[in-house]
Design an enzyme around this catalytic site. Sequence first.
Site, PDB file in Angstrom:
ATOM      1  N   PRO A 128       0.790  -1.196   0.112  1.00  0.00           N
ATOM      2  CA  PRO A 128      -0.068   0.205   0.030  1.00  0.00           C
ATOM      3  C   PRO A 128       0.914   1.313   0.026  1.00  0.00           C
ATOM      4  O   PRO A 128       0.507   2.383  -0.531  1.00  0.00           O
ATOM      5  CB  PRO A 128      -0.806  -0.049   1.331  1.00  0.00           C
ATOM      6  CG  PRO A 128      -1.162  -1.725   1.556  1.00  0.00           C
ATOM      7  CD  PRO A 128       0.602  -2.190   1.017  1.00  0.00           C
ATOM      8  N   GLY A 131       5.300   1.310  -3.976  1.00  0.00           N
ATOM      9  CA  GLY A 131       4.956   0.988  -5.437  1.00  0.00           C
ATOM     10  C   GLY A 131       6.244   1.303  -6.087  1.00  0.00           C
ATOM     11  O   GLY A 131       7.238   0.467  -6.166  1.00  0.00           O
ATOM     12  N   GLU A 243      12.694  -8.562 -17.831  1.00  0.00           N
ATOM     13  CA  GLU A 243      11.175  -8.360 -17.752  1.00  0.00           C
ATOM     14  C   GLU A 243      10.699  -7.386 -18.260  1.00  0.00           C
ATOM     15  O   GLU A 243       9.547  -7.312 -19.021  1.00  0.00           O
ATOM     16  CB  GLU A 243      11.245  -7.930 -16.078  1.00  0.00           C
ATOM     17  CG  GLU A 243       9.688  -7.732 -15.726  1.00  0.00           C
ATOM     18  CD  GLU A 243       9.663  -6.942 -14.119  1.00  0.00           C
ATOM     19  OE1 GLU A 243       8.437  -6.720 -13.509  1.00  0.00           O
ATOM     20  OE2 GLU A 243      10.600  -6.814 -13.579  1.00  0.00           O
ATOM     21  N   ARG A 244      11.229  -5.980 -18.589  1.00  0.00           N
ATOM     22  CA  ARG A 244      11.012  -4.972 -19.341  1.00  0.00           C
ATOM     23  C   ARG A 244      10.743  -5.139 -20.826  1.00  0.00           C
ATOM     24  O   ARG A 244       9.981  -4.739 -21.429  1.00  0.00           O
ATOM     25  CB  ARG A 244      11.755  -3.800 -19.105  1.00  0.00           C
ATOM     26  CG  ARG A 244      11.227  -3.183 -17.439  1.00  0.00           C
ATOM     27  CD  ARG A 244      12.105  -2.041 -17.167  1.00  0.00           C
ATOM     28  NE  ARG A 244      11.705  -1.609 -15.824  1.00  0.00           N
ATOM     29  CZ  ARG A 244      12.016  -0.584 -15.121  1.00  0.00           C
ATOM     30  NH1 ARG A 244      13.502  -0.179 -15.632  1.00  0.00           N
ATOM     31  NH2 ARG A 244      11.661  -0.063 -13.971  1.00  0.00           N
ATOM     32  N   ALA A 364       5.312  -3.041 -14.251  1.00  0.00           N
ATOM     33  CA  ALA A 364       6.878  -3.267 -14.402  1.00  0.00           C
ATOM     34  C   ALA A 364       7.558  -1.939 -14.754  1.00  0.00           C
ATOM     35  O   ALA A 364       8.333  -1.770 -15.402  1.00  0.00           O
ATOM     36  CB  ALA A 364       6.881  -4.077 -15.960  1.00  0.00           C
ATOM     37  N   THR A 366       6.356   2.416 -14.248  1.00  0.00           N
ATOM     38  CA  THR A 366       5.344   3.605 -14.441  1.00  0.00           C
ATOM     39  C   THR A 366       6.040   4.153 -15.596  1.00  0.00           C
ATOM     40  O   THR A 366       7.336   4.430 -15.673  1.00  0.00           O
ATOM     41  CB  THR A 366       4.869   4.379 -13.329  1.00  0.00           C
ATOM     42  OG1 THR A 366       6.023   5.047 -13.093  1.00  0.00           O
ATOM     43  CG2 THR A 366       4.199   3.492 -12.294  1.00  0.00           C
ATOM     44  N   SER A 367       5.411   4.964 -16.417  1.00  0.00           N
ATOM     45  CA  SER A 367       5.966   5.747 -17.560  1.00  0.00           C
ATOM     46  C   SER A 367       6.872   6.836 -16.820  1.00  0.00           C
ATOM     47  O   SER A 367       7.959   7.087 -17.302  1.00  0.00           O
ATOM     48  CB  SER A 367       4.895   6.368 -18.336  1.00  0.00           C
ATOM     49  OG  SER A 367       4.443   5.490 -19.060  1.00  0.00           O
ATOM     50  N   GLU A 368       6.392   7.453 -15.956  1.00  0.00           N
ATOM     51  CA  GLU A 368       7.183   8.706 -14.972  1.00  0.00           C
ATOM     52  C   GLU A 368       8.393   8.002 -14.457  1.00  0.00           C
ATOM     53  O   GLU A 368       9.642   8.386 -14.648  1.00  0.00           O
ATOM     54  CB  GLU A 368       6.087   8.892 -13.865  1.00  0.00           C
ATOM     55  CG  GLU A 368       5.100   9.707 -14.334  1.00  0.00           C
ATOM     56  CD  GLU A 368       4.019   8.944 -14.628  1.00  0.00           C
ATOM     57  OE1 GLU A 368       2.974   9.523 -15.529  1.00  0.00           O
ATOM     58  OE2 GLU A 368       3.950   7.584 -14.452  1.00  0.00           O
TER      59      GLU A 368
END
Length: 385
Positions: A128, A131, A243-244, A364, A366-368
């Site tokens: 929670p 991330g 992974e990416r 996998a 975030t864009s940021e």
Amino acid sequence: MDFDLTDEQELMRDSVAKLMSSHAPLEKIHEWDVQRTFPYEVYSAWVDAGLLQLPFPVEYGGLGGSAIDIALVVDELSRVSTDLCMVYSSAVFCGLNILRKGSEEQKAYWLPRVMDGRNKFAISISEPGAGSDVGAMKTFATQHQQGYVINGQKLWNTGAGLKDCVLSVYLKTDRSVSYRQGMSMLLIDNDAPGVNLRKLDMLGRRCAGTYEVFFSDVLVPSDRLVGGQGGGWDCLMSGLQLERAVSAASSCGGAQAVVDLVRSYAQERVQFGQPIGTFQAIGHTIASMQTEVDAARLMTMKAAWMVSKGRDALREITEAKLLASETYAKVANQGVHIMGAFGLNAEYPMERYFRDSRSATIAAGTSETLRNLIAGLMGLKKPKE
């Protein structure tokens, strides 16, 4: 520079397409999506076809496939369903972490179970309050004479509730040091005493399922520790590039499925006496969609090629994941717009592609986070004081 696939790769890609057409037709995927159930018969078909053996070395019973081979398979699976493909990808990621960081005893025990499907695997990292900031995780393992006792909570765990699933849980084993030294990775059965799962009601990816996981005094034997105590960060980073690359390939497959669906619709849908694809506004939009998907795929395959050659491809893979995920979300949004109400109707697959695409720019990396990483690799990060 050779862009040709080998005869074996062409055959493999065609075989995966035929397998999915036979075992996961669109009407069945719709049924599974509505019922929010995972089709174990499809997983068994992957096992029988050797898809779970593909990434692993021959000496461990695998087929010795390259990063390019894995990307091709994931692209093809995702043209049918990025949701189902998540379960395949998780098994690959977790299995390869055991291959890279596990002891010989762990490899001998776990790798056959990955390849023959006896166990599914799910990645358990987010919490929670943790991330993108993975160092903020609070789930903790206390040493015990029989191993470790785990307490804590994980969130957004894809596929954690599947039958015979083992969770690759990243947690703290030492709070007195940096998370890079104090993080470890343990393999925990999803039905172990003290493990409680709650399936979450999510926008997309309803077959694999997304779960919240609670650990309450869960006793885990020491032989479930992979990479040694404090080796969790190395486990996590060791598989990051593949992974990416796989995540990017999945987005390429999903995006291609969207373009194929929209193109077919535009050829068949007649308004004002002609197919809507003949209208410049529609035709040019679909042409741009395909161009962007092709660009994302080329970048993804280049990154996978670099990994297969053993080269550091962190920047290339990060760029590929960024472009592919944002392209998937973009073309899915455009696809809904072109198909109008048909694109919003759950009786048609466009609505499912749109829902599933929304997690692509979050999972996998975030864009940021990816842009921040790319900027750092370009020397644009603020120097540490």
